[in-house]
Design an enzyme around this catalytic site. Structure first.
Site, PDB file in Angstrom:
ATOM      1  N   THR A   4       0.899  -1.232   0.199  1.00 32.17           N
ATOM      2  CA  THR A   4       0.012  -0.101  -0.053  1.00 32.17           C
ATOM      3  C   THR A   4       0.956   1.077   0.008  1.00 32.17           C
ATOM      4  O   THR A   4       1.342   1.623   1.068  1.00 32.17           O
ATOM      5  CB  THR A   4      -0.875   0.099   1.241  1.00 32.17           C
ATOM      6  OG1 THR A   4      -1.520  -1.294   1.350  1.00 32.17           O
ATOM      7  CG2 THR A   4      -1.963   1.175   1.018  1.00 32.17           C
ATOM      8  N   LYS A  48      -0.115   4.218   8.838  1.00 31.34           N
ATOM      9  CA  LYS A  48       0.446   4.804   7.580  1.00 31.34           C
ATOM     10  C   LYS A  48      -0.564   4.728   6.902  1.00 31.34           C
ATOM     11  O   LYS A  48      -0.663   5.654   5.904  1.00 31.34           O
ATOM     12  CB  LYS A  48       1.680   3.769   7.338  1.00 31.34           C
ATOM     13  CG  LYS A  48       2.431   4.203   5.713  1.00 31.34           C
ATOM     14  CD  LYS A  48       1.700   3.140   4.831  1.00 31.34           C
ATOM     15  CE  LYS A  48       2.151   1.748   4.788  1.00 31.34           C
ATOM     16  NZ  LYS A  48       1.812   0.982   3.847  1.00 31.34           N
ATOM     17  N   LYS A  54      -7.794   0.482  -1.751  1.00 30.69           N
ATOM     18  CA  LYS A  54      -7.186  -0.065  -0.642  1.00 30.69           C
ATOM     19  C   LYS A  54      -7.156   0.848   0.566  1.00 30.69           C
ATOM     20  O   LYS A  54      -7.557   0.550   1.717  1.00 30.69           O
ATOM     21  CB  LYS A  54      -5.861  -0.476  -1.064  1.00 30.69           C
ATOM     22  CG  LYS A  54      -4.778  -1.168   0.157  1.00 30.69           C
ATOM     23  CD  LYS A  54      -5.750  -2.049   0.760  1.00 30.69           C
ATOM     24  CE  LYS A  54      -4.957  -2.715   1.924  1.00 30.69           C
ATOM     25  NZ  LYS A  54      -3.449  -3.375   1.768  1.00 30.69           N
TER      26      LYS A  54
END
Length: 265
Positions: A3, A147, A78
């Site tokens: 990601t 994150k 995502k």
């Protein structure tokens, strides 16, 4: 499968294009159990022809979704998914801690939530497996969740989309990251709320005695004397042998005696 965010994906695709290397964006979701069982959600963005070539290979990881041909589109999906996952943990943690502090058992609370309109992935999966047992080992690090959510908020700001609630989730993960470290499980977010509230959301015994819930009240007053007990004068250690006659009775006795006829000699 990493990601990295949609803008970084676009930069990588643009850098690879002059070398005739095709960039395929394919992040996944589903955790360790999904990876082990081959049930991940695989999000793919690339040219349709390339996707058709790779679909059978990608299907070995789980269910495959083609989200578009632009680099970064799968990354956007995502990030959206991971923000929702973290938000579910944060909000479910708040309501569960509130309920426990109000005296509710966490297990029936989850049963009600999962049977009603509040049902979500945290209540169905993460709380029963990692939070109620107190293991906090669902399988996703706090640092990674922080994150991903940070990337999502940054992307939303870049697109001009306000994310007030999402920003609050980001802050909760930042606190969790600082308190328990980036290697901790992201379900540790509940531990932060527990520490602030002073309670823990763990399984309880089904049978709890009344004394455990309501401590016995301490008696501070002296119990009343028995009705049969006779008071003793404070200045004498022995009670009088015979009760004295009250003045009214004494007068009545004298009058009765004077009213009797005298015997004649």
């Amino acid at each position: 499968f990493s990601t990295i965010g949609p803008r970084m994906a676009s930069h990588v695709a643009a850098a690879l294009a002059p070398h005739e290397i095709v960039y395929v964006d394919a992040p996944v979701s589903g955790g360790l159990a999904g990876a082990r069982d081959g049930t991940l959600a695989v999000m793919v963005s690339c040219a349709r022809a390339v996707f058709e070539e790779l679909e059978r290979v990608l299907a070995t990881f789980g269910k495959v979704f083609h989200l578009g041909e632009g680099a970064g589109q799968a990354q956007t999906m995502k990030l959206a998914n991971n923000l929702l996952s973290a938000a579910a943990v944060a909000l479910t943690s708040e309501v569960m801690v509130m309920g426990v502090k109000a005296g509710l058992d966490p297990r029936p609370m989850l049963d009600v939530i999962n049977a009603g309109s509040g049902r979500n992935s945290a209540a169905q999966d993460k709380f029963p497996k990692a939070i109620l047992p107190g293991t906090f080992d669902f399988g996703f690090h706090t640092g990674l969740s922080y994150k991903d959510v940070r990337l999502c908020i940054d992307e939303a700001e870049h697109l001009g989309v306000p994310m007030v609630v999402g920003a609050a989730v980001r802050e909760m993960l930042a606190v969790t990251n600082a308190m328990y470290g980036p290697e901790s499980d992201f379900t540790s977010l509940c531990r932060v709320i527990e520490s602030w509230a002073g309670v823990r959301t763990r399984r309880r015994s089904r049978a709890r005695s009344r004394s455990a819930r309501w401590p016995a009240r301490t008696r501070t007053s002296t119990p009343p004397p028995s009705p049969r007990s006779r008071p003793v004068c404070a200045t004498s250690s022995v009670a009088p042998a015979r009760p004295s006659i009250c003045p009214g009775r004494a007068r009545h006795a004298r009058r009765s005696a004077s009213a009797r006829p005298k015997a004649r000699a």
